[in-house]
Design a protein around this motif. Structure first.
Motif, PDB file in Angstrom:
ATOM      1  N   SER A  13       0.869  -0.914   0.013  1.00 16.15           N
ATOM      2  CA  SER A  13      -0.239   0.135  -0.144  1.00 16.15           C
ATOM      3  C   SER A  13       0.936   0.691   0.043  1.00 16.15           C
ATOM      4  CB  SER A  13      -0.842  -0.252   1.327  1.00 16.15           C
ATOM      5  OG  SER A  13      -1.192   1.274   1.282  1.00 16.15           O
ATOM      6  N   GLU A  14       2.103   1.599   0.870  1.00 17.37           N
ATOM      7  CA  GLU A  14       2.761   2.576   0.689  1.00 17.37           C
ATOM      8  C   GLU A  14       3.702   2.342  -0.769  1.00 17.37           C
ATOM      9  OE1 GLU A  14       2.211   4.704   3.263  1.00 17.37           O
ATOM     10  OE2 GLU A  14       2.195   3.361   4.893  1.00 17.37           O
ATOM     11  N   SER A  15       3.959   1.419  -0.871  1.00 18.76           N
ATOM     12  CA  SER A  15       5.240   1.746  -2.033  1.00 18.76           C
ATOM     13  C   SER A  15       3.712   1.853  -3.287  1.00 18.76           C
ATOM     14  CB  SER A  15       5.118   0.136  -2.567  1.00 18.76           C
ATOM     15  OG  SER A  15       6.378  -0.880  -1.853  1.00 18.76           O
ATOM     16  N   VAL A  16       2.936   1.756  -3.520  1.00 16.19           N
ATOM     17  CA  VAL A  16       1.660   2.137  -4.520  1.00 16.19           C
ATOM     18  C   VAL A  16       1.314   3.633  -3.922  1.00 16.19           C
ATOM     19  CG1 VAL A  16      -0.896   2.220  -5.070  1.00 16.19           C
ATOM     20  CG2 VAL A  16       0.527   0.237  -4.586  1.00 16.19           C
ATOM     21  N   ALA A  17       1.523   4.224  -3.653  1.00 16.02           N
ATOM     22  CA  ALA A  17       1.040   5.161  -2.155  1.00 16.02           C
ATOM     23  C   ALA A  17       2.249   6.479  -2.857  1.00 16.02           C
ATOM     24  CB  ALA A  17       1.020   5.287  -1.208  1.00 16.02           C
ATOM     25  N   ILE A  18       3.204   5.900  -2.282  1.00 15.12           N
ATOM     26  CA  ILE A  18       4.786   6.970  -3.663  1.00 15.12           C
ATOM     27  C   ILE A  18       4.835   6.779  -4.483  1.00 15.12           C
ATOM     28  CG2 ILE A  18       7.188   6.382  -3.891  1.00 15.12           C
ATOM     29  CD1 ILE A  18       7.144   4.129  -1.620  1.00 15.12           C
ATOM     30  N   SER A  19       4.431   5.804  -5.751  1.00 15.34           N
ATOM     31  CA  SER A  19       3.996   6.596  -6.938  1.00 15.34           C
ATOM     32  C   SER A  19       3.001   7.070  -7.568  1.00 15.34           C
ATOM     33  CB  SER A  19       4.144   5.203  -8.361  1.00 15.34           C
ATOM     34  OG  SER A  19       3.247   4.169  -7.646  1.00 15.34           O
ATOM     35  N   ARG A  20       2.163   6.568  -6.682  1.00 15.97           N
ATOM     36  CA  ARG A  20       0.683   7.748  -7.136  1.00 15.97           C
ATOM     37  C   ARG A  20       0.570   9.159  -6.591  1.00 15.97           C
ATOM     38  NH1 ARG A  20      -3.037   4.963  -3.374  1.00 15.97           N
ATOM     39  NH2 ARG A  20      -2.930   6.479  -2.827  1.00 15.97           N
ATOM     40  N   ASN A  46       7.917  10.361   2.720  1.00 15.68           N
ATOM     41  CA  ASN A  46       6.239   9.892   4.591  1.00 15.68           C
ATOM     42  C   ASN A  46       6.710   8.342   4.097  1.00 15.68           C
ATOM     43  OD1 ASN A  46       5.400  13.285   5.230  1.00 15.68           O
ATOM     44  ND2 ASN A  46       7.555  12.360   5.077  1.00 15.68           N
ATOM     45  N   GLU A  47       5.923   8.044   2.605  1.00 15.37           N
ATOM     46  CA  GLU A  47       5.526   7.697   2.555  1.00 15.37           C
ATOM     47  C   GLU A  47       6.677   5.962   2.073  1.00 15.37           C
ATOM     48  OE1 GLU A  47       3.474   6.752   3.866  1.00 15.37           O
ATOM     49  OE2 GLU A  47       0.833   8.195   2.230  1.00 15.37           O
ATOM     50  N   LYS A  48       7.450   6.486   1.640  1.00 15.58           N
ATOM     51  CA  LYS A  48       8.711   5.557   1.247  1.00 15.58           C
ATOM     52  C   LYS A  48       9.434   4.995   2.722  1.00 15.58           C
ATOM     53  CE  LYS A  48      13.330   5.992  -0.906  1.00 15.58           C
ATOM     54  NZ  LYS A  48      14.338   6.361  -1.533  1.00 15.58           N
ATOM     55  N   LYS A  49       9.416   5.957   3.380  1.00 11.29           N
ATOM     56  CA  LYS A  49      10.001   5.917   4.971  1.00 11.29           C
ATOM     57  C   LYS A  49       9.203   4.738   5.442  1.00 11.29           C
ATOM     58  CE  LYS A  49      13.255   5.873   7.797  1.00 11.29           C
ATOM     59  NZ  LYS A  49      13.963   5.003   7.736  1.00 11.29           N
ATOM     60  N   HIS A  50       7.859   4.806   5.676  1.00  8.69           N
ATOM     61  CA  HIS A  50       6.781   4.134   5.936  1.00  8.69           C
ATOM     62  C   HIS A  50       7.114   2.633   5.427  1.00  8.69           C
ATOM     63  CE1 HIS A  50       3.746   7.324   6.933  1.00  8.69           C
ATOM     64  NE2 HIS A  50       4.943   7.438   7.428  1.00  8.69           N
ATOM     65  N   ALA A  51       7.113   2.402   4.208  1.00  8.97           N
ATOM     66  CA  ALA A  51       6.908   1.266   3.254  1.00  8.97           C
ATOM     67  C   ALA A  51       8.171   0.562   3.720  1.00  8.97           C
ATOM     68  CB  ALA A  51       7.641   1.814   1.967  1.00  8.97           C
ATOM     69  N   GLU A  52       9.246   0.888   4.129  1.00 15.27           N
ATOM     70  CA  GLU A  52      10.722   1.011   5.006  1.00 15.27           C
ATOM     71  C   GLU A  52      10.876   0.591   5.935  1.00 15.27           C
ATOM     72  OE1 GLU A  52      14.711   2.814   6.582  1.00 15.27           O
ATOM     73  OE2 GLU A  52      13.956   3.086   4.730  1.00 15.27           O
ATOM     74  N   ILE A  53       9.664   0.543   7.070  1.00 16.06           N
ATOM     75  CA  ILE A  53       9.031   0.432   8.027  1.00 16.06           C
ATOM     76  C   ILE A  53       8.705  -0.885   8.116  1.00 16.06           C
ATOM     77  CG2 ILE A  53       7.852   0.935   9.869  1.00 16.06           C
ATOM     78  CD1 ILE A  53       8.822   3.281   9.372  1.00 16.06           C
ATOM     79  N   VAL A  68      -1.923 -10.941  -0.952  1.00 15.08           N
ATOM     80  CA  VAL A  68      -2.583 -10.546  -0.109  1.00 15.08           C
ATOM     81  C   VAL A  68      -3.899  -9.839  -1.011  1.00 15.08           C
ATOM     82  CG1 VAL A  68      -0.848 -10.956   1.887  1.00 15.08           C
ATOM     83  CG2 VAL A  68      -0.569  -8.909  -0.270  1.00 15.08           C
ATOM     84  N   GLU A  69      -4.488  -9.375  -0.595  1.00 16.95           N
ATOM     85  CA  GLU A  69      -5.483  -8.462  -1.292  1.00 16.95           C
ATOM     86  C   GLU A  69      -5.304  -7.188  -0.518  1.00 16.95           C
ATOM     87  OE1 GLU A  69      -9.833  -7.251  -1.450  1.00 16.95           O
ATOM     88  OE2 GLU A  69      -9.051  -9.522  -1.577  1.00 16.95           O
ATOM     89  N   ILE A  70      -5.249  -5.943  -1.751  1.00 14.66           N
ATOM     90  CA  ILE A  70      -5.514  -4.752  -0.999  1.00 14.66           C
ATOM     91  C   ILE A  70      -5.799  -4.007  -2.154  1.00 14.66           C
ATOM     92  CG2 ILE A  70      -2.949  -4.848  -0.041  1.00 14.66           C
ATOM     93  CD1 ILE A  70      -1.897  -2.907  -2.832  1.00 14.66           C
ATOM     94  N   LYS A  71      -6.804  -2.212  -1.379  1.00 11.77           N
ATOM     95  CA  LYS A  71      -7.726  -2.104  -1.492  1.00 11.77           C
ATOM     96  C   LYS A  71      -6.462  -0.827  -2.227  1.00 11.77           C
ATOM     97  CE  LYS A  71     -11.618  -3.444  -0.598  1.00 11.77           C
ATOM     98  NZ  LYS A  71     -12.619  -3.576  -0.076  1.00 11.77           N
ATOM     99  N   ALA A  72      -6.202  -0.173  -3.231  1.00 10.55           N
ATOM    100  CA  ALA A  72      -5.160   1.169  -3.161  1.00 10.55           C
ATOM    101  C   ALA A  72      -5.557   1.481  -4.346  1.00 10.55           C
ATOM    102  CB  ALA A  72      -3.518   0.780  -3.338  1.00 10.55           C
ATOM    103  N   PRO A  73      -6.284   3.167  -4.379  1.00 12.72           N
ATOM    104  CA  PRO A  73      -6.547   3.295  -5.702  1.00 12.72           C
ATOM    105  C   PRO A  73      -5.355   3.954  -6.770  1.00 12.72           C
ATOM    106  CG  PRO A  73      -7.059   5.042  -4.091  1.00 12.72           C
ATOM    107  CD  PRO A  73      -6.855   3.879  -3.603  1.00 12.72           C
ATOM    108  N   ILE A  74      -6.112   3.489  -7.644  1.00 12.18           N
ATOM    109  CA  ILE A  74      -5.035   4.127  -9.108  1.00 12.18           C
ATOM    110  C   ILE A  74      -5.634   4.617 -10.120  1.00 12.18           C
ATOM    111  CG2 ILE A  74      -2.936   3.091 -10.431  1.00 12.18           C
ATOM    112  CD1 ILE A  74      -2.894   0.637  -9.297  1.00 12.18           C
ATOM    113  N   LYS A  75      -6.220   6.055  -9.636  1.00  9.23           N
ATOM    114  CA  LYS A  75      -6.732   6.823 -10.367  1.00  9.23           C
ATOM    115  C   LYS A  75      -6.211   7.817 -10.496  1.00  9.23           C
ATOM    116  CE  LYS A  75     -11.472   5.475  -8.809  1.00  9.23           C
ATOM    117  NZ  LYS A  75     -12.212   5.339  -8.473  1.00  9.23           N
TER     118      LYS A  75
END
Length: 188
Positions: A13-20, A46-53, A68-75
């Motif tokens: 989820s955090e990795s997707v957020a970075i690119s989004r 910040n999200e990059k650091k969260h992904a690292e954590i 694993v199923e995640i819901k991450a908007p890609i819009k």
């Protein structure tokens, strides 16, 4: 154990957020919403650091990748739409997803992981607050014009102007008005 899957979900989820958020940053910059662009980049870091954590916990627990199923908007839309998506994503993480993940980790005996996820939820709440305010300003036409005097800071040189709107051009460095942000936004 569900915590192991949740760590993978958090990482993805955090990795997707970075690119989004980096894509949203580019869109905002093209729309001359320079501070919105900068904030999307800041949150992406910040999200990059969260992904690292999450990655460190995954490594520590020797979690094997699973489905694993995640819901991450890609819009992707204009900045207002992108801010709406960011607001909802950060709200979900702060108020629902991460608190539930922390509760599960606590029940499964992962106290340190539970504490860290709760801390991450607090950061996501801060992102939610600032994204919400930026969206409100954009939707009400107050990003660069206010009903009362405020301090506007030039993001290029730091010059501060007091007024209902920033100067058309910074008298110090020549940056155009869209390089200014009200200091009340910086304080959030």
């Amino acid at each position: 154990m569900e915590t192991r899957k949740n760590l993978l979900r958090g990482y993805i989820s955090e990795s997707v957020a970075i690119s989004r958020y980096l894509i949203y940053s580019d869109i905002a910059e093209k729309e001359k919403l320079i501070y919105v662009s900068k904030y999307f980049k800041e949150v992406a870091e910040n999200e990059k650091k969260h992904a690292e954590i999450y990655a460190n916990f995954i490594k520590e627990l020797e979690v094997e990748p699973t489905d694993v199923e995640i819901k991450a908007p890609i819009k992707f839309g204009d900045s207002a739409e992108n801010l709406r998506i960011a607001v909802e994503s950060e709200r979900l993480e702060a108020e629902e997803i991460y608190p539930k993940m922390a509760e599960v980790a606590e029940k499964e005996g992962f106290k340190q992981i539970a504490e860290r996820i709760r801390t991450l939820a607090e950061v996501e709440k801060q992102h939610f607050t600032k994204f919400s305010k930026l969206l409100e300003l954009l939707e009400t036409g107050k990003m660069f014009k206010r009903d009362e005097e405020v301090e506007w800071m030039c993001l290029v040189c730091g010059y501060v102007h007091k007024g209902r709107e920033p100067p058309k051009v910074c008298p110090n460095c020549g940056a155009e008005y869209y390089y200014f942000v009200s200091k009340d936004i910086l304080a959030l």
